[in-house]
Scaffold this motif. Structure first.
Motif, PDB file in Angstrom:
ATOM      1  N   GLU A  83       8.880  -4.043  -9.432  1.00 33.48           N
ATOM      2  CA  GLU A  83      10.173  -4.285 -10.069  1.00 33.48           C
ATOM      3  C   GLU A  83      10.801  -3.020 -10.612  1.00 33.48           C
ATOM      4  N   ARG A  84       9.977  -2.141 -11.178  1.00 36.22           N
ATOM      5  CA  ARG A  84      10.543  -0.951 -11.819  1.00 36.22           C
ATOM      6  C   ARG A  84      10.447   0.266 -10.915  1.00 36.22           C
ATOM      7  N   SER A  85      10.015   0.051  -9.700  1.00 34.05           N
ATOM      8  CA  SER A  85       9.764   1.110  -8.723  1.00 34.05           C
ATOM      9  C   SER A  85       9.137   2.347  -9.354  1.00 34.05           C
ATOM     10  N   MET A  86       8.022   2.085 -10.080  1.00 36.18           N
ATOM     11  CA  MET A  86       7.233   3.181 -10.617  1.00 36.18           C
ATOM     12  C   MET A  86       6.111   3.485  -9.631  1.00 36.18           C
ATOM     13  N   ALA A  87       5.671   4.721  -9.643  1.00 31.33           N
ATOM     14  CA  ALA A  87       4.455   5.036  -8.912  1.00 31.33           C
ATOM     15  C   ALA A  87       3.288   4.810  -9.865  1.00 31.33           C
ATOM     16  N   ALA A  88       2.157   4.351  -9.326  1.00 34.36           N
ATOM     17  CA  ALA A  88       1.012   4.137 -10.197  1.00 34.36           C
ATOM     18  C   ALA A  88      -0.246   4.712  -9.562  1.00 34.36           C
ATOM     19  N   VAL A  89      -1.060   5.328 -10.418  1.00 30.04           N
ATOM     20  CA  VAL A  89      -2.383   5.748  -9.974  1.00 30.04           C
ATOM     21  C   VAL A  89      -3.370   4.839 -10.679  1.00 30.04           C
ATOM     22  N   TYR A  90      -4.233   4.189  -9.919  1.00 32.25           N
ATOM     23  CA  TYR A  90      -5.135   3.208 -10.494  1.00 32.25           C
ATOM     24  C   TYR A  90      -6.574   3.665 -10.262  1.00 32.25           C
ATOM     25  N   VAL A  91      -7.214   4.132 -11.350  1.00 29.81           N
ATOM     26  CA  VAL A  91      -8.573   4.645 -11.252  1.00 29.81           C
ATOM     27  C   VAL A  91      -9.554   3.505 -11.478  1.00 29.81           C
ATOM     28  N   SER A  92     -10.554   3.381 -10.620  1.00 32.75           N
ATOM     29  CA  SER A  92     -11.550   2.334 -10.836  1.00 32.75           C
ATOM     30  C   SER A  92     -12.836   2.651 -10.077  1.00 32.75           C
ATOM     31  N   HIS A  93     -13.931   2.123 -10.598  1.00 30.97           N
ATOM     32  CA  HIS A  93     -15.178   2.230  -9.846  1.00 30.97           C
ATOM     33  C   HIS A  93     -15.360   0.983  -8.988  1.00 30.97           C
TER      34      HIS A  93
END
Lengths: 334, 590
Positions: B198-208
């Protein structure tokens, strides 16, 4: 999610109620404990004064008194009664609000203690008022320059101040600021009778300074450690990542949390200050309950000794209680 | 796809004191509206990378090279002051544990609005709008609350609201769902996806957690020893991994859908500064050849539009995936469940009931999983069984005889036969005693062995859990989490138990280590040991348990064979749990 929200708040309310009840019981127990403590202290003082060498009657009448006059005075003062009877008489008086008269001057104990107590509280109060902001400032400044010269200097000097007994600190101050090196402050804290020490601030400067150095060094070290702890927490990292200003991070985010740990310690320091006051008052000849205590021990004036020691013990208890309550409140918050 | 882009190039983060690299030459590009997953095990540098993308390094570390360009601005070229202005507005951060990352002393409202700069009085309607956007109540009472008055899921939503308040171009999520229950996790992931779109943000999603990344991310990078070893579209990378490490990682992940053997990664991940010549994964790699050990492999583009740091990636891409799942053939234990029988167990905390009328039986040699979310009573139940919980009522029969509730009333032989393995191996071994002393204490106490015999026993059990005897003289602080958990299991085994109670024993471990611990437990079951396995992780349940009981609100809501319960759950709670549990998409061999 909304459902979860309401459920959590319901749980929170009942939990809060249970916590309040538990807290009420806790306070009541502590109060009982305090009264019991004071009772035990008063018995101990009674026993201790019986063991002291010397005799009040002889102190009052002097060495030339005849055995008959001494005996008569003892009867008059109630000193011929068995020890437990004397104690019960005294306790009964205290419970009726009358701790008796001074054996030596014959004046009511309450009158003698009253003015002196106000003087002592003023001294301790002024000392705490100066100490708290200073300790906060020193602790936070040192923490923010952790490992740098100022921090190391602070750690060194505060350690020395911490390890030095009050009478040594006081004596050094007298030499430095009162008499020899740079005599700008009066070396004794004599007050004109019936006048408040607040009207004579210069004369109480050295006793206040002694108490501030003794308690403040300890408190500032606690502030420093607590502040360093908080500054390395994740919510401070988060505040930095939110782009908040350094000032806002220190004063709005770090300080309130650091204070949480320091406040209980501050009331303990206040208790220690009350204890330290006996020595400091004696050193500067300040007319407070500390010097009164020493005078009455010298003359074996039991009712006065009892009253003063009980006041000191009670203030110790109250401040400790305050510290526990504040620390407990903090635990529940965490 | 157009609009602001995030471009990271040549990013390096070094340990200040030694210069050793924690993040080593990372480059990536990210379009707005897209989510990039960053996967790696502990120590891979993924969290350090996440922080570096905000121009931040923890104390003792330093960003030593590279560019992080967001919306045309290189964060790493800015002064501290300019950086402050960018943080929160262009780039924002969502922490792993909101419980510690939200300030306990400040209200929700303060924490939501303070990042918005000078105009501190953000309009109230905008604030309510923001709360609604993350699915939270928007009333004044809620705004006045402190973080501790919220549930874990609500706290994480607040952290997300804080991050998106100023409409940043990039949001960095650092393991935001790790501490959450699966149902809460599912909702938070949904929220992340929606907000980015919706907000056209870029996201970096860190996870194991590979399953989480597979669910939320469009593209993924896999990190090992501070380097990107594989990058590409998520679906491709997870179903057809090219790098040997990605393959091994996927082979170690248990599946909720089917039982199969887990394949642990041998050896240990290198610590920061353990630079070896050649590929950093070579010492653990099943495909390594001599050339791998001499030269650093480049991050090469493949024909499939992917980046892989392996000189053999073309051969490997053609090889069938090693993750072909070997089904586990252990026959479920038969029996009528009378080895341990629990009847009418209820337990309380300070008068509050947390377990209600729990009854079940366990057959000899069986593995029973106890499943539930946080607050379901599963840990209380295991504490009751081992006799550590006082406020309880109910009856136990163990091995044909009545068993008292409190551990101190139980006979030494009962206590010996029932052993417990805790969730946190760091806290359950005595740090001031060597591994040997930790292992000999229980045998001397419970079996009355002399010093010589108990030392011999320590060696035997350590060998059983595949820990070299050379580690006997070490102290717990010197071992890795996986090694410690094995030692904790060895300590339980030293007493020759008949029943092992495992309380979330793999929750604190990386997937590759979890695989080795699960396989170890499986081999103990083969030896005839009975086991109660308490966990919230349904995939681990699938891979090891014979039967399952599902706890919710302190009651058993469903029980039965693992296969039936997980494949065809009948209770709505179990069904919801299964729906919310994410699974790694099955790999397809080429």
């Amino acid at each position: 999610m909304m459902r979860t929200a309401t459920r959590t708040s319901e749980v929170a309310t009942t939990d809060a109620g249970r916590r309040r009840r538990r807290r009420g019981r806790f306070l009541l127990l502590r109060l009982l404990q305090g009264v019991l403590t004071l009772l035990v202290v008063s018995i101990l003082i009674f026993v201790a004064t019986q063991l002291l060498p010397g005799d009040v009657a002889r102190v009052i009448l002097g060495d030339a008194a005849t055995p008959e006059r001494l005996a008569a005075l003892r009867v008059q003062l109630g000193l011929d009664l068995p020890v437990h009877q004397q104690y019960l008489n005294w306790l009964g008086g205290v419970l009726r609000g009358d701790p008796g008269q001074s054996l030596v001057t014959g004046r009511p104990v309450l009158d003698m203690v009253g003015v002196r107590l106000v003087n002592s509280l003023t001294l301790a109060g002024v000392a705490m008022l100066v100490m708290l902001p200073l300790a906060l400032l020193a602790g936070v400044s040192a923490a923010r320059r952790r490992g740098k010269l100022l921090d190391r200097l602070f750690l060194g000097t505060s350690m020395i101040a911490n390890a030095t007994p009050e009478f040594v600190i006081g004596s050094v101050l007298v030499v430095l600021l009162g008499t020899t090196v740079w005599p700008i402050l009066p070396p004794v804290a004599l007050l004109p009778t019936g006048q408040s020490p607040l009207m004579h601030l210069p004369s109480i400067a050295l006793p206040v300074l002694t108490l501030v150095i003794a308690g403040g060094a300890y408190l500032a070290r606690l502030v420093r450690v607590s502040f360093i702890d908080v500054m390395s927490s994740e919510y401070i990292q988060m505040a930095k990542l939110k782009g908040l200003s350094e000032r806002r991070i220190v004063y709005r985010h770090a300080l309130p949390n650091a204070l949480g740990a320091v406040i209980p310690a501050a009331s303990l320091v206040a208790a220690i200050t009350i204890g330290g006051i006996v020595v400091v008052e004696y050193l500067f000849a300040y007319p407070g309950i500390g010097s009164l205590l020493l005078e009455s021990i010298r003359s074996r004036d039991l009712p006065v000794i009892q009253a003063v020691v009980l006041i000191i013990a009670a203030s110790y208890f109250i401040l400790n209680f305050l510290a526990d309550t504040l620390a407990g409140g903090r635990d529940r918050r965490a | 796809m157009t609009g602001s882009e995030v471009e990271v190039s040549g990013l390096e983060v070094a340990v200040e004191a030694t210069g050793a690299l924690i993040v080593d030459d990372v480059s990536l590009r990210l379009a707005s509206g897209h989510v990039m997953g960053v996967v790696g095990e502990s120590g891979s540098g993924k969290s350090t990378l996440a922080l570096a993308m905000l121009g931040y390094a923890k104390q003792g570390a330093r960003i030593s090279a590279g560019h992080v360009v967001v919306d045309g601005v290189d964060l790493l070229s800015l002064s501290e002051r300019e950086l402050r202005a960018v943080r929160g507005r262009k780039v924002a951060y969502v922490p792993q544990d909101p419980a510690t990352a939200l300030n306990p002393a400040l209200s929700i409202r303060t924490q939501l609005t303070e990042g918005l700069g000078r105009r501190r009085e953000v309009s109230l309607p905008a604030l309510r709008e923001l709360l609604r956007a993350v699915g939270l109540p928007d009333d004044d009472g809620f705004l006045k609350r402190r973080p501790r008055e919220l549930s874990g899921g609500q706290q994480q939503r607040i952290a997300i609201a804080m991050a998106i308040a100023a409409d940043p171009r990039l949001v960095v999520f650092d393991e935001p769902t790790t501490g959450l229950d699966v149902s809460t996790q599912a909702r938070v992931l949904e929220l992340v996806r929606r907000l980015c779109r919706e907000r056209s943000m870029a996201a970096v999603y860190v996870s194991h957690d590979l399953a989480v990344v597979a669910d939320v991310a469009d593209t993924v990078i896999v990190m090992y020893a501070g380097q990107v070893v594989e990058a590409g579209p998520t679906r491709d990378v997870i179903t057809r991994p090219n790098h040997p490490y990605t393959r091994a990682l996927l082979a170690a992940v248990p599946s909720v859908g089917e039982r199969h053997r887990l394949i642990p990664i041998r050896g240990r991940a290198p610590a920061v500064g353990d630079a070896t010549p050649g590929c950093s994964y070579a010492p653990r790699c099943g495909f390594a050849i001599d050339a791998c050990r001499t030269a650093d492999p480049p991050l090469a583009a493949t024909s499939g539009g992917r980046l892989v740091r392996c000189i053999r990636h073309e051969e490997l891409a053609a090889k069938p995936s090693v993750t072909d799942r070997v089904p586990d053939l252990r026959a479920a234990a038969a029996g009528d469940g009378d080895f341990l029988r629990v009847s009418g167990l209820s337990a309380y905390y300070a008068g509050r009931q947390v377990l209600s009328d729990v009854s079940f039986g366990l057959a000899r040699g069986e593995c029973l999983a106890v499943v539930g979310e946080s607050g379901s009573g599963k840990t209380t139940m295991s504490r009751c069984l081992i006799g550590l919980h006082g406020e309880q009522e109910g009856d136990y029969r163990f091995d044909g005889a009545a068993m008292p509730a409190r551990a101190e009333r139980r006979s030494a032989s009962t206590r010996r036969q029932l052993q417990y393995v805790f969730q946190n191996p760091y806290g359950s071994l005595n740090p001031r005693r060597s591994i040997e002393q930790n292992l000999t204490a229980p045998t001397r106490d419970l079996l009355g062995m002399d010093a010589e015999a108990s030392r011999r026993r320590a060696r035997e059990v350590l060998d059983r859990v595949e820990i070299p005897a050379a580690l006997l003289a070490r102290y717990p602080g010197e071992l890795s989490g996986g090694q410690l958990q094995r030692v904790a299991i060895a300590r339980a085994l030293a007493c020759e138990p008949k029943l092992l109670l495992c309380d979330e024993v793999t929750s604190a471990l990386d997937v590759s280590v979890q695989a080795s611990v699960v396989e170890l437990l499986r081999s103990l079951l083969d030896d005839g040991l009975s086991m109660i396995f308490v966990t919230h992780n349904l995939a681990v349940v699938r891979s090891i348990a014979d039967r399952v009981i599902v706890l919710n609100g302190g009651r058993i809501v469903e029980s039965g064979g693992t296969e039936e319960v997980l494949s065809a759950p009948t209770h709505p709670y179990t069904q919801a749990l299964m729906t919310d549990t994410l699974d790694v998409p099955k790999s397809t061999s080429i």
